[in-house]
Scaffold this active site. Sequence first.
Site, PDB file in Angstrom:
ATOM      1  CG  ASP A 401      -2.111   1.059   1.285  1.00 57.50           C
ATOM      2  OD1 ASP A 401      -2.071   1.716   0.339  1.00 57.50           O
ATOM      3  OD2 ASP A 401      -3.068   0.716   2.059  1.00 57.50           O
ATOM      4  CG  ASP A 465      -9.420   3.223   1.060  1.00 56.79           C
ATOM      5  OD1 ASP A 465      -8.378   2.999   0.047  1.00 56.79           O
ATOM      6  OD2 ASP A 465      -8.845   3.288   2.218  1.00 56.79           O
TER       7      ASP A 465
HETATM    8  C1  GLA Z   1      -5.517   2.589   2.446  1.00 57.44           C
HETATM    9  C2  GLA Z   1      -5.947   1.244   1.638  1.00 57.44           C
HETATM   10  C3  GLA Z   1      -7.067   0.302   2.343  1.00 57.44           C
HETATM   11  C4  GLA Z   1      -6.521  -0.042   3.832  1.00 57.44           C
HETATM   12  C5  GLA Z   1      -5.682   1.099   4.632  1.00 57.44           C
HETATM   13  C6  GLA Z   1      -5.084   0.492   5.782  1.00 57.44           C
HETATM   14  O1  GLA Z   1      -6.663   3.186   2.944  1.00 57.44           O
HETATM   15  O2  GLA Z   1      -6.512   1.703   0.591  1.00 57.44           O
HETATM   16  O3  GLA Z   1      -7.414  -0.611   1.863  1.00 57.44           O
HETATM   17  O4  GLA Z   1      -5.605  -0.799   3.634  1.00 57.44           O
HETATM   18  O5  GLA Z   1      -4.813   1.748   3.876  1.00 57.44           O
HETATM   19  O6  GLA Z   1      -4.603   1.718   6.619  1.00 57.44           O
END
Ligand code: GLA
Length: 654
Positions: A401, A465
């Site tokens: 990520d 997200d």
């Molecule tokens: C980002 C990702 C999510 C999750 C969060 C964790 O927002 O896109 O899917 O993994 O981080 O902090």
Amino acid sequence: MKQLLFSWFTTAACVGGFAAETVWLHTLDLTPMRQGYGTPQIDRGIREQPLSIAGQKFEHGVGTHAKSTLWINLAGGSSRFQAAVGVDDATGDPKASVTFKIVGDGRTLWQSGTMKMGEPAKSVDLDVTGIQTLILAVGDAGDGIAFDHANWAEARFQVAGATPKTMAQPSEPAVILTPVPGPSPRINGPRVYGCRPGNPFLYRIPTTGERPIRFAAAGLPDGLRLDASSGIISGTSLKRGSYTVTLRAANSHGHDKRTLKIVCGDTLALTPPMGWNHWYTHYDRITDELMRQAADVMVSSGMADVGYQYVNIDDCWMNASKNRDSLRVGPLRDDRGNIVPNKHFPDMKALSDYIHGKGLKAGLYTSPGPLTCAGFAGSHEHEAQDARQFAEWGFDFLKYDWCSYDGVVKGDHSLETLKRPYRLMGDLLKQQNRDIVFNLCQYGMGNVWEWGEEVGGHCWRTAGDLGFELDRVFEVALKNAEYRAHSKPGSWNDPDYIQIGLIGNARGMGEPIPCPLTPNEQYSFMSLWCLMAAPLFFSGDMNHLDAFTVNVLCNPEVIEIDQDPLGECARVIPAGEETFLMVKNLEDGDKAVGLFNQGETETTVTARWSDLGVKGRQPVRDLWRQKNLGRFRNAFAARVPARGCVLVRLDCGR
Ligand code: GLA
């Protein structure tokens, strides 16, 4: 008090011999109005300016924003509805485009068609005699809701009987469409499975049916063995090659047989990975115990019997420098630079062993930046050490990520900079003696779908997200489907997790509560993801699975669409203003077709053979209901509920 207010705005009239009065829309209680942005405005547009459409000012009315719906109980007491509708001038953006629609007792009474900024108001004068329930709806004209300021100006009812009252949108019953699996064995799961030579192999044959079941497998490559009572195939496949294995399952009620092609080569994830990820339920509350429970439930709920396999930890398993939970605070790395799991994860190897013991696989999360998105230790400058560590611990999946990596590259988003950290980790994962599926999470930057595979990725998030915009599941899916050319075995577009059942609101990283989607939206969610060949990761609460959620997650005929070996993402065919089809070619020549309705009321959606590229009489099977509907010539039409879908399979070979 309300009565007094009404009288201010009411005028006596004589309609059909009865004394009628005018009741203005803006005098009604507007709190039940649902809209995509802001709150309903009385006598003003959404920007709180006087109502204005193409320069024409209106004293009274309601300013709203697409997508918007207002349900009104007329109780048969109104005779006319009149209004002037259009885009409010204050939007200031020529891209603003909306549609107005009025629905009475489930029938569309009036539609504006697409209206743009600067277009003169259209007047509505409708006979609503006898109508019980009226819906005023504003759509986004199919191009997203940005700048869609919409006015119901001078909107009013002529009322001779009951006074119109706004109402909450009636809640939908959570109807379970899918029959429960029978006691006789049925082998599910992918028909093709990729592994790399010389690495540990683990595959639990997904099978529904009453236990005990005896399993058999003929044609397994050397080095693999089957446990006949658990149906778990394990071992090490050394030789490259493609092996057609015949799987068998039998119990006292019957038996089933299915072939599985095991391809021992370079490519993993030959079908979209399936599993569970902790993020949208447990956020920074995740523990070793919750992960083990999730693995238990994956088996006990029947999810593993239809192909769910990965049990994935997301963020927050490491230490942070500061956190509200002191058990998550500690050194990020030890003296030798090894990453330190926090106190909620006492033994990572024991955790992955536990998951593997059930024939399932374990997934982990980190960031190429120094910190993860939630502020925990990332892998920056420890990439090789971490990749080795994750493999030694026994993890089979890594989500990588972007998060704080922006700080490392000081905001440079050139293509090479975007690729660099993923290529680095992708190469490192390939060097490990484990099959580790690599999930790129960088929200679609630099059109990741065009190069995700090149840097060693198997799937990549195509957007931000989804938890922040669950009300936009349709829009997110339609955007994701635009990248369909990049969907193929070993290379998947990932529009994020399936968030149904109980989930915690992403904004506040809340405790799990029932998801805000209607039952029909949940059917649409799962259908869209399957038609798009998206990775299927449920991210709701495993410890509180209800029968409806299991039914949406676990229909093997629906999952088969997702797991089809061809790996095609469906193509989208518009079918009407608020309706569309998704058509996916399947390996055996069949077609999966989703008939979707984004509107707020039930409507008919038609799939024409000419659009689908088929001819003649086609057998059609309803996949949610697992029911043959008969043979259809030229087209298949279905009533599709509000924000729902009908998912069918055309058996083109028969
Ligand atoms: C980002 C990702 C999510 C999750 C969060 C964790 O927002 O896109 O899917 O993994 O981080 O902090």
